[in-house]
Design an enzyme around this catalytic site. Structure first.
Site, mmCIF file in Angstrom:
data_model
loop_
_atom_site.group_PDB
_atom_site.id
_atom_site.type_symbol
_atom_site.label_atom_id
_atom_site.label_comp_id
_atom_site.label_asym_id
_atom_site.label_seq_id
_atom_site.Cartn_x
_atom_site.Cartn_y
_atom_site.Cartn_z
ATOM 1 N N GLU A 1 98.141 103.519 -36.089
ATOM 2 C CA GLU A 1 99.219 102.995 -35.256
ATOM 3 C C GLU A 1 99.552 101.556 -35.629
ATOM 4 O O GLU A 1 100.721 101.161 -35.632
ATOM 5 C CB GLU A 1 98.829 103.101 -33.778
ATOM 6 C CG GLU A 1 98.767 104.537 -33.289
ATOM 7 C CD GLU A 1 98.492 104.644 -31.801
ATOM 8 O OE1 GLU A 1 99.378 105.093 -31.062
ATOM 9 O OE2 GLU A 1 97.377 104.261 -31.389
ATOM 10 N N ALA B 1 90.257 102.818 -32.762
ATOM 11 C CA ALA B 1 89.876 101.938 -31.659
ATOM 12 C C ALA B 1 88.378 102.035 -31.412
ATOM 13 O O ALA B 1 87.728 103.025 -31.767
ATOM 14 C CB ALA B 1 90.642 102.320 -30.394
ATOM 15 N N GLU C 1 93.291 111.005 -32.025
ATOM 16 C CA GLU C 1 92.943 110.800 -30.620
ATOM 17 C C GLU C 1 92.685 112.082 -29.832
ATOM 18 O O GLU C 1 91.769 112.117 -28.991
ATOM 19 C CB GLU C 1 94.042 109.966 -29.932
ATOM 20 C CG GLU C 1 94.042 108.494 -30.299
ATOM 21 C CD GLU C 1 94.880 108.168 -31.521
ATOM 22 O OE1 GLU C 1 95.187 106.983 -31.731
ATOM 23 O OE2 GLU C 1 95.227 109.119 -32.268
ATOM 24 N N GLY D 1 94.049 104.104 -33.757
ATOM 25 C CA GLY D 1 94.711 102.815 -33.578
ATOM 26 C C GLY D 1 94.974 102.094 -34.880
ATOM 27 O O GLY D 1 95.930 101.320 -34.979
#
Length: 259
Positions: A113, A67, A133, A110
């Protein structure tokens, strides 16, 4: 299909190639990109020209290297309670169309994910995977704490999340995170080959199989078996079932209509 800010779409005979187009920042996922992915998830369900979706990243270094931290740092804490990225990836996972992640490099945070929310994952030999993260004080909030253990088991998922280790494609395949590893220059070829195998099958059967597998994983075994029975009963009444069996007996290629 609508207009997208950070995605490039190309429909190749029913296989929709979606490229995350932020190579200058290793395809980092800012909120605009997540909104694009959410829009994509909605639109592909209603687009009959799309049979299978392949998602990849621009360039040759990253699928999506996590992200965008500037966006996360500036985001108010209360927004973490909104559907956000988790909602986008749940919607993507629940689409009726099969989705293949073609991982061409880093798939971190992300990005990992996003790959896990796809149905299948084909990785270049250069693929790198990790839920990193906790390194910056958060946890995988896009569904990673739930999808990773379902793919690789609870113990291995805890190890990867707690340590923030980044693993290569070979290890990812070994633990079940990746379906297939191929030479870097063959990534899209292999992904399209897999997609073509899927498009040759009865679309309603694929759609129902996807739903039964996903719902079955979220419930107990007897309930999963019941869902399987009900889905099979539905498929028994379709024209594609008659066409598929007739074509097999007549030793010809079936002409499925999705009906």
């Amino acid at each position: 299909m609508g207009t997208y800010r950070n995605l490039i779409l190309e429909n190749r005979e029913g296989i929709l190639l979606v490229t995350i187009n932020r190579a200058e920042v290793r395809n980092a996922l800012n909120w605009e990109t997540w909104e694009d992915i959410g829009q994509l998830a909605k639109e592909i369900n209603n687009d009959e020209s799309v049979k299978v979706v392949i998602i990849t990243g621009a360039g040759d270094k990253a699928f999506a290297a996590g992200a965008d931290l500037r966006w996360l740092l500036e985001r108010p804490s209360i927004e973490a309670l909104e559907p956000g990225v988790q909602g986008v990836l749940t919607e993507l996972e629940n689409t009726i169309k099969p989705i293949i992640a073609a991982v061409n490099g880093f798939a971190l945070g992300g990005g990992c994910e996003l790959a896990m929310a796809c149905d299948l994952r084909v990785s270049s030999e250069r693929g790198k995977f990790g839920l990193v993260e906790p390194t910056v004080g958060i946890l995988p909030g896009g569904g990673g704490t739930q999808r990773l253990p379902r793919l690789v088991g609870k113990g291995k998922a805890k190890e990867l999340i707690f340590t923030g280790d980044i693993i290569d494609a070979v290890e990812a395949e070994r633990i079940g995170l990746v379906n297939k590893v191929v030479p870097h220059d063959q990534l899209l070829v292999a992904s399209f080959e897999m997609a073509k195998k899927i498009t040759a099958k009865a679309p309603l059967a694929i759609r129902m199989a996807k739903k039964v597998i996903d719902m079955g994983m979220a419930t107990d075994f007897p309930t999963g078996l019941a869902l399987e029975k009900l889905s099979q009963a539905f498929l028994n009444g379709t024209s594609d079932r008659t066409e598929g069996m007739t074509a097999f007996l007549e030793k010809r290629k079936p002409n499925f209509q999705g009906k």
